[in-house]
Design a protein around this motif. Structure first.
Motif, PDB file in Angstrom:
ATOM      1  N   ILE A  69     -78.046  23.470 -16.903  1.00  0.00           N
ATOM      2  CA  ILE A  69     -76.611  23.383 -16.643  1.00  0.00           C
ATOM      3  C   ILE A  69     -76.126  24.753 -16.167  1.00  0.00           C
ATOM      4  O   ILE A  69     -76.298  25.750 -16.877  1.00  0.00           O
ATOM      5  N   LYS A  70     -75.526  24.788 -14.961  1.00  0.00           N
ATOM      6  CA  LYS A  70     -74.965  26.026 -14.421  1.00  0.00           C
ATOM      7  C   LYS A  70     -73.465  25.821 -14.207  1.00  0.00           C
ATOM      8  O   LYS A  70     -73.067  25.019 -13.362  1.00  0.00           O
ATOM      9  N   VAL A  71     -72.663  26.544 -14.984  1.00  0.00           N
ATOM     10  CA  VAL A  71     -71.205  26.400 -14.952  1.00  0.00           C
ATOM     11  C   VAL A  71     -70.592  27.774 -14.679  1.00  0.00           C
ATOM     12  O   VAL A  71     -70.866  28.731 -15.402  1.00  0.00           O
ATOM     13  N   GLU A  72     -69.733  27.867 -13.669  1.00  0.00           N
ATOM     14  CA  GLU A  72     -69.111  29.141 -13.313  1.00  0.00           C
ATOM     15  C   GLU A  72     -68.123  29.626 -14.366  1.00  0.00           C
ATOM     16  O   GLU A  72     -68.025  30.818 -14.609  1.00  0.00           O
ATOM     17  N   GLU A  73     -67.391  28.711 -14.979  1.00  0.00           N
ATOM     18  CA  GLU A  73     -66.349  29.111 -15.926  1.00  0.00           C
ATOM     19  C   GLU A  73     -66.685  28.636 -17.339  1.00  0.00           C
ATOM     20  O   GLU A  73     -67.523  29.226 -17.996  1.00  0.00           O
TER      21      GLU A  73
END
Length: 142
Positions: A83-87
Motif C-alpha cells: 500500500i502506497k499512500v501519499e497522505e
C-alpha cells in the motif's frame, strides 16, 4: 424552458459533478488492474493493482489482493499487498492488512489488524529502491 440563450457555454459545465466517484459493489469480482482519476470505493473483490490520484475506500466487505496506490485511503476490509499512500492511511473497524505500507501518516483503530512493515516519509528502504520490490537477505530467507 430549455432556452440555450439564457446560459453561457461555461455554465453548462457547472451542472456536471466536480469529482468522479467509482464504486465496485458487493458481489462484484474484478480480475485485473483498476486505474482511475477520482475517488473509488471497493465493496467487492479485486485481484490486481488499484491506483488513483484521489482516495480509496475499502468497505467492510471489500477484499483486495494486489497493490494500492493513492493520495489517501480508508480501509475497513481486507487488503493483501503493498500500500502506497501519499497522505493519510486509516485502518478502521475490522480492517485486515497483510503487506508493507508506505505513507506520510498512519492511523489505526484498536480492532484493525496489520501484518507488515510501515515506512513513513520520503525515504524508502534501500532494497526497494534498487529492485522495485522487497528482497530478503539470505539470513532472512532461511
Amino acid at each position: 424552458m430549455f432556452n440555450n440563450n439564457s446560459k453561457s457555454k461555461g455554465d453548462s459545465k457547472s451542472m456536471l459533478p466536480s469529482s468522479t466517484i467509482n464504486i465496485i459493489g458487493s458481489g462484484t469480482s474484478i480480475q485485473g488492474d483498476i486505474v482511475c482519476e477520482g475517488d473509488i470505493r471497493i465493496d467487492g473483490q479485486v485481484n490486481g493493482l488499484v491506483s488513483t490520484k484521489a482516495k480509496i475506500v475499502v468497505g467492510p466487505e471489500g477484499d483486495i489482493t494486489g497493490d494500492l496506490i493513492c493520495q489517501s485511503a480508508d480501509i475497513l476490509g481486507r487488503v493483501t499487498g503493498i500500500i502506497k499512500v501519499e497522505e493519510l492511511l486509516f485502518l478502521k473497524g475490522n480492517a485486515h492488512v497483510k503487506g508493507d505500507v508506505y505513507t506520510a501518516h498512519f492511523e489505526m483503530e484498536p480492532t484493525a489488524k496489520f501484518n507488515g512493515r510501515c515506512y513513513m516519509g520520503d525515504e524508502q528502504p534501500e532494497e526497494t529502491q534498487k529492485h522495485g520490490r522487497s528482497v530478503l537477505t539470505e539470513a532472512e530467507a532461511e
